[in-house]
Structure formats: C-alpha cells, structure tokens
Design a protein around this motif. Structure first.
Motif, PDB file in Angstrom:
ATOM      1  N   ASN A 146       3.664   6.104  -4.766  1.00 50.19           N
ATOM      2  CA  ASN A 146       4.299   5.925  -6.077  1.00 50.19           C
ATOM      3  C   ASN A 146       5.820   5.827  -5.924  1.00 50.19           C
ATOM      4  OD1 ASN A 146       4.089   5.484  -8.801  1.00 50.19           O
ATOM      5  ND2 ASN A 146       4.205   7.658  -9.331  1.00 50.19           N
ATOM      6  N   GLN A 147       6.240   5.042  -4.928  1.00 44.93           N
ATOM      7  CA  GLN A 147       7.660   4.885  -4.649  1.00 44.93           C
ATOM      8  C   GLN A 147       8.334   4.086  -5.761  1.00 44.93           C
ATOM      9  OE1 GLN A 147       7.907   3.032  -0.810  1.00 44.93           O
ATOM     10  NE2 GLN A 147       7.620   4.953   0.278  1.00 44.93           N
ATOM     11  N   PRO A 148       9.518   4.504  -6.134  1.00 47.50           N
ATOM     12  CA  PRO A 148      10.233   3.752  -7.172  1.00 47.50           C
ATOM     13  C   PRO A 148      10.818   2.460  -6.609  1.00 47.50           C
ATOM     14  CG  PRO A 148      11.557   5.597  -6.432  1.00 47.50           C
ATOM     15  CD  PRO A 148      10.248   5.693  -5.723  1.00 47.50           C
ATOM     16  N   VAL A 149      10.316   1.344  -7.075  1.00 49.56           N
ATOM     17  CA  VAL A 149      10.848   0.032  -6.710  1.00 49.56           C
ATOM     18  C   VAL A 149      10.863  -0.827  -7.966  1.00 49.56           C
ATOM     19  CG1 VAL A 149      10.027   0.098  -4.305  1.00 49.56           C
ATOM     20  CG2 VAL A 149       8.596  -0.913  -6.067  1.00 49.56           C
ATOM     21  N   GLU A 150      11.654  -1.866  -7.927  1.00 50.81           N
ATOM     22  CA  GLU A 150      11.689  -2.807  -9.045  1.00 50.81           C
ATOM     23  C   GLU A 150      10.316  -3.469  -9.180  1.00 50.81           C
ATOM     24  OE1 GLU A 150      14.221  -3.623 -11.145  1.00 50.81           O
ATOM     25  OE2 GLU A 150      15.536  -2.122 -10.246  1.00 50.81           O
ATOM     26  N   HIS A 166       0.832  -1.208   0.000  1.00 53.14           N
ATOM     27  CA  HIS A 166       0.000   0.000   0.000  1.00 53.14           C
ATOM     28  C   HIS A 166       0.870   1.264   0.000  1.00 53.14           C
ATOM     29  CE1 HIS A 166      -3.442   2.566   0.808  1.00 53.14           C
ATOM     30  NE2 HIS A 166      -2.714   3.148   1.749  1.00 53.14           N
ATOM     31  N   THR A 167       1.897   1.280   0.839  1.00 51.56           N
ATOM     32  CA  THR A 167       2.782   2.445   0.928  1.00 51.56           C
ATOM     33  C   THR A 167       3.492   2.689  -0.401  1.00 51.56           C
ATOM     34  OG1 THR A 167       3.110   2.128   3.296  1.00 51.56           O
ATOM     35  CG2 THR A 167       4.774   3.426   2.133  1.00 51.56           C
ATOM     36  N   ILE A 168       3.978   1.628  -1.007  1.00 55.40           N
ATOM     37  CA  ILE A 168       4.667   1.752  -2.294  1.00 55.40           C
ATOM     38  C   ILE A 168       3.726   2.317  -3.345  1.00 55.40           C
ATOM     39  CG2 ILE A 168       5.670   0.437  -4.208  1.00 55.40           C
ATOM     40  CD1 ILE A 168       6.874  -1.441  -2.029  1.00 55.40           C
TER      41      ILE A 168
END
Length: 83
Positions: free
Chosen positions: A50-54, A44-46
C-alpha cells in the motif's frame, strides 16, 4: 493485503513449455520477459505494501505490464503455430 503476483507461467499455464523454451532460446523474448516481471514486481510491491504513489504512475505501470504481456503472449502463440 494479499495480492496475487502476475507471472506469465501463472497466467498461461497451458503454455509453460513454450514460455520456458522461448526464455532460454530467444533473446528478444527473454528481454521482454524480464522487463514484464520487473514491472509486475513493482506493481505488486506497491499494491501489497500500500505504498503511496501517484495514481497516474501506477496506472502507467499497469498499462506497461499489460502491453508487455500482450507482446509476450503473441510471441508464444506464433511459436506454437510454427511447431
């Protein structure tokens, strides 16, 4: 972006009494419940921020969340069948 949180009580409102009972009385269920909510919160946090993660990492988290949800739901159904 406003993304719905995945909680077991929201996803399975008809089973809230059993979920609460198991959470308080079954250590295995409680451990899986806590892990599910940790993973769901991270997803949910990602997504919310809109956090950049793979992509692979996010998909792995989502698959883990789904697996845990399936395990938990199976335990709920088993408990309700034994009542």
């Amino acid at each position: 972006m406003n993304i719905d949180k995945h909680t077991l009580l929201n996803d399975f409102p008809d089973h809230h009494h059993t979920i609460r009972h198991l959470k308080m009385n079954d250590n295995h269920f409680a451990k899986l419940f806590d892990e599910y909510h940790e993973v769901a919160s991270e997803v949910h946090t990602i997504e919310e921020n809109n956090q950049p993660v793979e992509d692979e990492y996010l998909e792995t988290l989502k698959l883990r969340r789904l697996h845990l949800k399936d395990l938990l739901f199976d335990l709920v159904v088993q408990k309700e069948q034994n009542i």
